[in-house]
Structures are given as structure tokens and as C-alpha cells.
Design a protein around this motif. Sequence first.
Motif, PDB file in Angstrom:
ATOM      1  N   TYR A  18      50.858  14.953  15.873  1.00  0.00           N
ATOM      2  CA  TYR A  18      51.685  15.645  16.850  1.00  0.00           C
ATOM      3  C   TYR A  18      53.153  15.605  16.462  1.00  0.00           C
ATOM      4  N   ASP A  78      51.267  18.480  25.155  1.00  0.00           N
ATOM      5  CA  ASP A  78      49.824  18.281  25.239  1.00  0.00           C
ATOM      6  C   ASP A  78      49.479  16.882  25.725  1.00  0.00           C
ATOM      7  N   LYS A 105      53.418  17.387  21.269  1.00  0.00           N
ATOM      8  CA  LYS A 105      52.635  18.613  21.105  1.00  0.00           C
ATOM      9  C   LYS A 105      51.735  18.432  19.896  1.00  0.00           C
TER      10      LYS A 105
END
Length: 108
Positions: A18, A78, A105
Motif C-alpha cells: 500500500y 482502503d 491505499k
Amino acid sequence: MAKEMLVTTTEKIPGHNYEVLGEVFGVTTQSKNVFSNIGAGLKNVVGGEIKAYTKMLHESREVAIARLREDAEAKGADAVVMMRFDSGSIGTDMQSVVAYGTAVKFTE
């Protein structure tokens, strides 16, 4: 129904790479009613757990996490990693709780 956003106290999420989006937080300040305060004062004399305040703190943490998720969703995250709590008293009958962490994310 949307999948609930993952919030973890760890830095790494196994199986995911991420990018960091930034800090997110959720805060709430709550107090009990005057009758709970009287009961807490009496309990303070004899000792023991003050269940109304324990329940209030538990609920405060849940509200703070929900607001943390809302902040992260607004940033397009996320998940949230490295989540922590902080709390403090305001006066004699109010408690503030903040949940904070890093919004991420997924890149895969």
C-alpha cells in the motif's frame, strides 16, 4: 452492503502492499448524566468498578473508531494501519477519546 474498512494496530497488513495517504482520526467527548455521577461518587467511597463509566468509555471508543473510518473513507483509503487510542478528562465528568492512525491505499 459495503465491506467494513480494516483498522489494525499493526504497521503491515499481510498480503497487501500500500501507499500512505496520511493521518486520520476520530474523536468524541462524552459525559454521564447527573444520576450516574452521584452513583459514581458513592462507588468512589466503597471502591469497585463504576460500570456506567466503563460502558461510556467502551461506547466512546466505538464512536471514535467509526469516525476514524469516516475520515479514512473521505481520503479514499482502503484501510487504516497503526491505529491507537488516546483519552483524557475534561473537568470532573467528561471524557474525550480519540482514535488515530495512518490511512493507506492498496496498490495491488
